[in-house]
Design an enzyme around this catalytic site. Structure first.
Site, mmCIF file in Angstrom:
data_model
loop_
_atom_site.group_PDB
_atom_site.id
_atom_site.type_symbol
_atom_site.label_atom_id
_atom_site.label_comp_id
_atom_site.label_asym_id
_atom_site.label_seq_id
_atom_site.Cartn_x
_atom_site.Cartn_y
_atom_site.Cartn_z
ATOM 1 N N LYS A 68 -28.606 29.822 -24.687
ATOM 2 C CA LYS A 68 -29.592 28.867 -24.175
ATOM 3 C C LYS A 68 -30.853 29.657 -23.867
ATOM 4 C CE LYS A 68 -29.730 24.746 -21.328
ATOM 5 N NZ LYS A 68 -29.468 23.736 -22.365
ATOM 6 N N GLU A 87 -25.880 20.373 -34.238
ATOM 7 C CA GLU A 87 -26.316 19.637 -33.047
ATOM 8 C C GLU A 87 -27.780 19.244 -33.197
ATOM 9 O OE1 GLU A 87 -26.641 21.726 -29.305
ATOM 10 O OE2 GLU A 87 -26.792 23.669 -30.280
ATOM 11 N N ARG A 141 -22.308 30.555 -18.485
ATOM 12 C CA ARG A 141 -23.029 30.438 -19.757
ATOM 13 C C ARG A 141 -24.291 31.293 -19.741
ATOM 14 N NH1 ARG A 141 -24.435 24.483 -21.717
ATOM 15 N NH2 ARG A 141 -26.015 24.694 -20.090
HETATM 16 C C1 LIG Z 1 -28.706 22.746 -22.812
HETATM 17 C C2 LIG Z 1 -28.356 22.451 -24.212
HETATM 18 C C3 LIG Z 1 -27.395 21.474 -24.538
HETATM 19 C C4 LIG Z 1 -26.743 20.595 -23.504
HETATM 20 O O1 LIG Z 1 -25.913 21.319 -22.635
HETATM 21 P P1 LIG Z 1 -25.503 20.732 -21.214
HETATM 22 O O2 LIG Z 1 -24.798 21.880 -20.580
HETATM 23 O O3 LIG Z 1 -24.603 19.594 -21.455
HETATM 24 O O4 LIG Z 1 -26.757 20.326 -20.523
HETATM 25 C C5 LIG Z 1 -27.081 21.295 -25.867
HETATM 26 N N1 LIG Z 1 -27.680 22.011 -26.845
HETATM 27 C C6 LIG Z 1 -28.612 22.945 -26.565
HETATM 28 C C7 LIG Z 1 -29.236 23.687 -27.675
HETATM 29 C C8 LIG Z 1 -28.979 23.195 -25.246
HETATM 30 O O5 LIG Z 1 -29.915 24.124 -24.997
#
Ligand SMILES: *Cc1c(COP(=O)(O)O)cnc(C)c1O
Length: 340
Positions: free
Chosen positions: A183, A219, A81
């Site tokens: 991210k 989300e 990722r």
């Molecule tokens: C990190 C993150 C998540 C959660 O991802 P995980 O891999 O399950 O920790 C969800 N949404 C956003 C915007 C994130 O930055």
């Protein structure tokens, strides 16, 4: 040096540990990387990260399993990722196999900071990358700094996971040109004002809708949604602008292969949320945080699971995934990676 930490009362703050892993990218290549003790970084005032926010990060955790090993959970997915995020930000991906090795190295070097099994605390691992050389014209940096530090953190929920009340936000989570699936701190910067507003109004989190039509669930600032229908189907929003949560992907697998639930990843309309039986937010930090109530501009949507505890399906999902992580339930191949 054995740290003097009160594991039972540990919060969610930064505590520097003995070692961090560092690698620098220069002249088109990553150097060999090393563990270092300096917790500070010295950069030009004109570094690309300061001017144009060229930075990204990951988050995962290490912890003790029941049988006394230090492990982490699916670090290969964080590696891939981060490589995808880097590509979208015109940053050189850090090689995925080296990412996993570096995670293992830095955790092993700081093993005295891994909280004991059963404490609920974990060693949070924060890999990140920044454009590090001076750039004043708008363009990607030429040099990059990749670093992984770790910090012990307390249990996400002190005294159990009480369902929370969230609001449908008037803000868009991320720029509508598709930066939502990376991210990166830039998306978090944009979420700071909406979350401060939500907290002032008494809500724990924001539910963001798709910016084009404002009809579909996306989300929250840092967690994906899961819903459970009244007949026990796990439903999770599909959208090109939400971050592919590793916890959410793991829960989908657990639901199907461990619990025999039906799983649907599809567009979820805000208008169908009142029909769901359970709702939760999922991410590495909390695994699942249950949602009991969603407020959409004065219209209150109460989930049947209520405000006292997690719904029954959410509880099963939570217990099974945390059981797999902690070594109480057999994991799928490759999910739990042994460090020591
Ligand atoms: C990190 C993150 C998540 C959660 O991802 P995980 O891999 O399950 O920790 C969800 N949404 C956003 C915007 C994130 O930055």
């Amino acid at each position: 040096m054995k740290p003097d930490i009160d594991w039972a009362n540990l919060g969610f703050g930064y505590i520097p540990t003995d070692y961090r892993y560092v690698s620098n990218f220069k002249d088109g290549a990553w150097d060999e990387g090393a563990l270092v003790t300096d917790a500070t970084i010295t950069l030009s005032e004109c570094a690309c990260v300061f001017q144009y926010s060229q930075s990204c990060f990951e988050g995962l955790k290490a912890y003790y399993t029941k049988d006394g090993h230090i492990v982490c959970f699916r670090p290969d997915l964080n590696a891939s990722r981060m490589a995808e995020t880097a590509a979208r930000l015109e940053m050189p991906p850090f090689p995925e196999d080296r990412f996993v090795e570096a995670v293992k190295q830095v955790v092993a070097a700081n093993k005295d900071f891994v909280p004991p099994y059963g404490s609920g605390a974990t060693l949070y691992i924060r890999p990140f990358m920044i454009g590090s050389d001076a750039v004043i014209g708008v363009k990607p940096a030429n040099e990059y700094h990749f670093r992984i530090f770790v910090t012990p953190v307390g249990p996400y929920f002190k005294g159990g996971a009480k369902p929370m009340t969230i609001k449908v936000s008037d803000f868009d989570r991320a720029a509508p040109h598709g930066t939502g699936h990376i991210k990166a701190g830039l998306n978090y910067a944009m979420s700071l004002h909406p979350i401060v507003v939500a907290h002032q109004e008494g809500y724990a989190e924001n539910m963001y809708l798709d910016p084009q039509t404002r009809t579909k669930v996306e989300e929250t600032g840092g967690a994906n949604f899961i819903f459970v229908t009244k007949d026990g189907t796990l439903v999770t929003p599909k959208s090109p602008s939400i971050l592919p949560s590793i916890t959410r992907r793991s829960l989908m697998y657990v639901a199907e292969h461990y619990l025999g639930m039906k799983v649907e990843e599809r567009e979820v309309l805000l208008s169908e949320v009142p029909d769901f039986a359970e709702c939760g937010l999922c991410g590495t930090a909390a695994v699942i945080s249950p949602v009991g109530r969603i407020v959409d501009h004065g219209r209150v949507i109460d989930l049947p699971s209520g405000m006292e505890e997690m719904g029954p399906y959410t509880r099963k999902l939570y217990d099974t995934l945390t059981g797999i992580q902690m070594g109480r339930i057999d994991p799928p191949e490759g999910w739990v990676v042994k460090i020591a």
